[in-house]
Design a protein around this motif. Structure first.
Motif, PDB file in Angstrom:
ATOM      1  N   ALA A  34       0.837  -1.203   0.000  1.00  0.00           N
ATOM      2  CA  ALA A  34       0.000   0.000   0.000  1.00  0.00           C
ATOM      3  C   ALA A  34       0.867   1.247   0.000  1.00  0.00           C
ATOM      4  O   ALA A  34       1.897   1.301   0.672  1.00  0.00           O
ATOM      5  N   GLU A  78      -3.350   4.972  -0.578  1.00  0.00           N
ATOM      6  CA  GLU A  78      -4.215   3.939  -0.006  1.00  0.00           C
ATOM      7  C   GLU A  78      -4.299   4.072   1.514  1.00  0.00           C
ATOM      8  O   GLU A  78      -5.345   3.811   2.120  1.00  0.00           O
ATOM      9  N   ARG A  79      -3.229   4.513   2.147  1.00  0.00           N
ATOM     10  CA  ARG A  79      -3.198   4.577   3.608  1.00  0.00           C
ATOM     11  C   ARG A  79      -3.868   5.841   4.160  1.00  0.00           C
ATOM     12  O   ARG A  79      -4.504   5.810   5.214  1.00  0.00           O
ATOM     13  N   PHE A  80      -3.690   6.967   3.457  1.00  0.00           N
ATOM     14  CA  PHE A  80      -4.145   8.237   4.036  1.00  0.00           C
ATOM     15  C   PHE A  80      -5.129   9.014   3.165  1.00  0.00           C
ATOM     16  O   PHE A  80      -5.664  10.028   3.610  1.00  0.00           O
ATOM     17  N   ASP A  99       3.699   9.899   5.611  1.00  0.00           N
ATOM     18  CA  ASP A  99       2.970   9.655   6.855  1.00  0.00           C
ATOM     19  C   ASP A  99       2.085  10.863   7.164  1.00  0.00           C
ATOM     20  O   ASP A  99       2.475  12.009   6.935  1.00  0.00           O
TER      21      ASP A  99
END
Length: 942
Positions: free
Chosen positions: A756, A760-762, A828
């Motif tokens: 990912a 996709e993560r955030f 992040d």
């Protein structure tokens, strides 16, 4: 001086012989008409500044003899086309000048020029796809496969590999994804085949941004006319019109001239006297000191981060340095490091030499460097004996790289230098080759001087009338949210706040609020001796937001409020406003908007209470207005005359005020800006320990450098990549400015496993108004400032290069300026409300035993024990106990007494011990990211 008369005679003879006297008279007439009516006019533009006749007639404001500007660069007997005098007018009043010209020469003899907007590749695809009933998403996805290319070379033929992108280099630019879809999908092939037929055909009519035709009689007698956007325009384009022999004038609207005029108005209104730009000293120490510190926000052509670094390196101390900077800050000279050479030679770090003693007078100003086209022309005349026309031919040949002409001129150049000054042929040949090398970078000094003067004027006002200058900029940059953010932050850091609208102080525009007489000028955070510290005390200490920036408040409503408070004094309360206004002009929606943006804060601090009271106040005002209009006396009026009754009935509710977030949301919704604070500032206590950078640091960070910035999401643009994946580009903002953050899609790792990515993560969390800590690496992308398309608008502001024939400036005058824009490749995202929970490394509780009774300490320890049991985690809690005999004991409980540092647990811990005694120590997110990356490498290697 003695050189004036012969120069004037030569120019007049040339102008008369070439039949351009009427042209000069027409231009001088409307320029001086504008100046006489207070319409700001630029000092000149392009090579026209090289004419002393133009200077004498008031067409330009630069003395060509003083600055070494050449008439031949503008006009010489060998020129076949019409001369081109472009004029910069105040953007607000440019239309008045055009109307004057039309009135003088006849409206049918003055008209604008039509432009034809053609279909580019993406537009052709979308138009055809729509005709074939594709969904907007499908058509956009296919159109996005066309690479972004401002030059327009990446057309559909290139994308499909049917022709090279660069024929000379045999370089192709086929888009594999488009080729695959064309070969494998019948629907795509159908759309692209049709789009290939339509591409580059005319799609829409526009009007040239600044060109106006002035004809001897009705323009329709010479060329066909059409109507574009309700205005007459030629059916021929600019080049065709000139070939027909018609006179084209360029009336440019330059926003900077409007800003300068507004700044002078603000200075006068605030008691600072008249500001006449024609008489400002060109050697002002405060101005050059400010420029040397790189404080160039708002300074014409000097605002980019790259220019700020260059001007700090140069530390200019004379006007000629600004002229040089305008010429040097372009891609060609920057790539050749000419800007570094100029700085080093100015400050003695590099030797200054001249090929021949005769050339010292020509090259001394630029420390022996070839920077201007006029220098090459002067060298050919003074050293080699060229005539003015031959010198201009040399300039043109170098700009066009005309080998045949250059070969003929090279021999004349070398032999002329030998015969006139016995300059060694071999050394002259070396100088010739050197000049040819620099020819691609040399620029028109006439244009540099004129725009350098405008840059100096803006710098002078900023250095000497700081608050007035910033007020003028806020007025004209209202629609540019990125620049507004920068202006507001600089003002705040200088101690000059931008205040919310106020019903008793605001005008239609931003206004300067003067400080009380004798008040001290305290400037927090301002560098000693900086322009903001020195200049602000002379004019004011606050800038007030105007009514014009508030949605639902029209000019009529604002004018009525201003007129009422001017006639009968300031408003005393919400009730007073509603009783005095004409509700036909200021309705309930206007009052509601003013309450929500804080315009009534000076009357009552609780915005929610005002909001909940407005219906009652408005109804009361309506009732009083009706009775007064009917000239009737009612029982209600009798009660109203009693002060006690009014006091009891005109109060406000005691509802809790809106939260900071709610207040900011209303401000943003109604003005486009956060005025009273900033969402990131609201979370300062949480974010400050972990946000190692801000937008101010991005420009100085190297590509690939890690960065962690606390910011709020303003917008999200979702993009489909050529491989069919989804990514997003975020517009982010902190208190200091805006930047872009990129969420890339995932992919396969070295083992071939799907992984990912940031999107996709955030991606789902990164919606507008999210405040978070964004971590990642710095990236840079080039943005080239392109000349706007001629049909881009009815009024235009063109960039700083001179239009017209190419010179020796690296491919002609249309060479775009390049700025590298830093962005963040996000890896992040930690929302602000989760920062403490995710990034708290340790919690320290400071206990002063001498201040607390033993029973109190025991009760608090017991409460803490219960809290730790209920919120078990891995974050250690350390107790630092100060004993009565000044001994510090550090108590670290066992690991099982760790806490999960969520917001509720931290709030309870502070409640037990007191907020001042509980301190959180944050983990360094960048170090954590590096450790995670290292672990990932180890895992992949394993």
């Amino acid at each position: 001086g003695p050189e004036v008369a012969p120069r004037l005679a030569f120019e007049l003879e040339t102008i008369l012989k070439m039949g351009f006297a009427a042209y000069f008279l027409i231009v001088a007439d409307f320029i001086n008409w504008a100046k006489d009516r207070g319409i700001p006019v630029g000092p000149g533009r392009g090579s026209a500044a090289g004419s002393i006749v133009a200077y004498s007639m008031g067409i330009t404001d630069m003395c060509p003899l003083k600055y070494g500007l050449l008439f031949e660069r503008f006009l010489n007997p060998g020129r076949k086309s019409m001369p081109d005098i472009d004029i910069d007018f105040c953007k607000d009043r440019r239309g008045e000048v055009i109307e004057y010209v039309a009135g003088k020469y006849g409206h049918d003899a003055v008209t604008q020029i039509m432009t034809l907007g053609t279909m580019k590749a993406r537009m052709a695809i979308k138009d055809v796809a729509r005709a074939y009933h594709w969904t907007p998403e499908e058509s956009q996805e296919l159109a996005n496969l066309v690479p972004e290319d401002p030059t327009g070379k990446h057309d559909l033929q290139v994308c499909l590999g049917r022709k090279p992108l660069d024929k000379d280099k045999n370089e192709f630019g086929a888009v594999d994804a488009m080729v695959r879809r064309y070969d494998g999908d019948e629907r795509t092939r159908q759309v692209l085949d049709a789009a290939l037929q339509l591409e580059k055909l005319g799609r829409s009519l526009g009007v040239h941004a600044c060109g106006v035709i002035i004809a001897p009689a009705a323009v329709s007698n010479y060329v066909p006319i059409c109507v574009v956007k309700g205005r007459p325009a030629t059916q021929y384009n600019m080049n065709q019109v000139e070939k027909c022999g018609l006179l084209k004038m360029d009336f440019l609207g330059l926003k900077t001239m409007s800003i300068l005029k507004k700044a002078a108005d603000v200075v006068r209104a605030s008691g600072g006297g008249e500001l006449d730009y024609a008489t400002v000293p060109l050697d002002d120490p405060a101005t050059f000191a400010m420029l040397g510190r790189g404080e160039t926000l708002g300074v014409f052509q000097c605002e980019s981060s790259g220019f700020q670094e260059l001007i700090k390196l140069l530390k200019p101390d004379r006007f000629e340095d600004l002229i040089a900077l305008v010429a040097l800050y372009r891609p060609g000279p920057l790539m050749a490091n000419m800007h570094i050479d100029y700085c080093d030679r100015k400050h003695g770090r590099q030797k200054v030499d001249y090929p021949h003693a005769v050339l010292e007078g020509v090259l001394k100003e630029t420390y022996g460097l070839y920077i201007y086209q006029e220098q090459v022309m002067s060298i050919s005349r003074e050293l080699c004996g060229f005539t003015p026309a031959e010198a201009d031919d040399l300039r043109k040949a170098m700009g066009k790289k005309d080998i045949n002409v250059l070969k003929k001129l090279e021999e004349k150049f070398i032999e002329g230098a030998w015969s006139n000054h016995q300059f060694d042929r071999k050394k002259c040949k070396e100088m010739w080759e050197k000049i040819l090398g620099f020819a691609s970078y040399c620029f028109n000094k006439s244009h540099s001087a004129c725009y350098g003067l405008i840059a100096y004027w803006t710098a002078y006002v900023k250095a000497n009338h700081y608050a007035a200058f910033m007020t003028a900029n806020l007025i004209y940059e209202m629609d540019n949210k990125d620049k507004m953010t920068k202006f507001v932050e600089e003002l705040r850091s200088s101690g000059i706040p931008v205040l919310p609208p106020d019903v008793n102080e605001s005008g239609w525009e931003f206004t300067l609020v003067r400080k009380a007489a004798g008040a001290a000028a305290v400037v927090p955070h301002a560098a000693a001796g900086s322009a903001v510290a020195l200049a602000r005390s002379a004019v004011g200490d606050a800038i007030r937001f105007g009514f014009g920036g508030v949605k639902a408040v029209g000019e009529g409503a604002a004018a009525h409020l201003i007129e009422e408070r001017t006639k009968r004094g300031p408003f005393a309360s919400l009730y007073d406003i509603c009783e005095r206004i004409d509700t036909r002009q200021v309705n309930k929606r206007v009052i509601e908007s003013l309450i929500k943006v804080g315009a009534l804060d000076s009357l009552h601090v609780n915005r929610r209470a005002l909001f909940e009271t407005q219906d009652r106040a408005f109804d009361r005002g309506n009732r009083l207005t009706r009775t007064r209009a009917q000239n009737q006396q009612t029982l209600f009026d009798t009660f109203e005359s009693e002060a006690g009754f009014r006091e009891q009935t005109q109060g406000y509710g005691d509802a809790a005020d809106w939260t900071v977030s709610e207040r900011l949301a209303f401000e943003k919704a109604l003005t486009g800006y956060w005025i009273s604070s900033h969402p990131v500032a609201e979370h300062h206590a949480i974010l400050a320990p972990v946000a190692r950078h801000s937008t101010r640091d991005l420009a100085s960070l190297a590509t690939g450098a890690p960065a962690a910035i606390a910011a709020v999401v303003l917008g999200k643009r979702v993009i489909r990549t050529k491989t069919g994946k989804t990514m997003a580009v975020l517009t982010l903002e902190d208190q200091y400015g805006r930047f872009e953050g990129v969420l890339f899609p995932g992919g396969a790792n070295r083992r071939g496993e799907s992984q990912a990515g940031a999107y996709e993560r955030f991606g789902a969390d990164c919606e507008p108004d999210l405040v978070a800590l964004f971590s990642g690496t710095v990236e840079r992308r080039e943005r080239r400032a392109q000349r706007p398309a001629p049909g881009g608008g009815e009024e235009g502001e063109l960039p700083g290069e001179e239009p017209g024939e190419p010179g020796m400036d690296g491919g002609g005058a249309d060479e775009p300026k390049v700025e590298e824009l830093p962005s963040l490749k996000i890896s992040d995202v930690v929302p602000a409300h989760l920062v403490a929970e995710r990034l708290t490394r340790e919690i320290v509780v400071a206990i002063d035993a001498s201040e607390l009774a033993p029973d109190a300490v025991l009760a608090r320890v017991t409460g803490t024990e219960t809290l730790l049991k209920e919120n078990q985690g891995r974050c250690p809690v350390v107790f630092q106990v100060h004993t009565g005999n000044d001994v510090l004991l550090t108590v670290t409980p066992a690991a099982e007494w760790g806490i999960h540092p969520n917001a509720a647990a931290l709030a309870r811990l502070r409640e037990i011990w007191g907020a001042a005694r509980v301190r959180t120590i944050a983990a360094d997110r960048l170090e954590a990211m590096e450790a995670e990356r290292f672990q990932g490498f180890r895992g992949q290697a394993g």
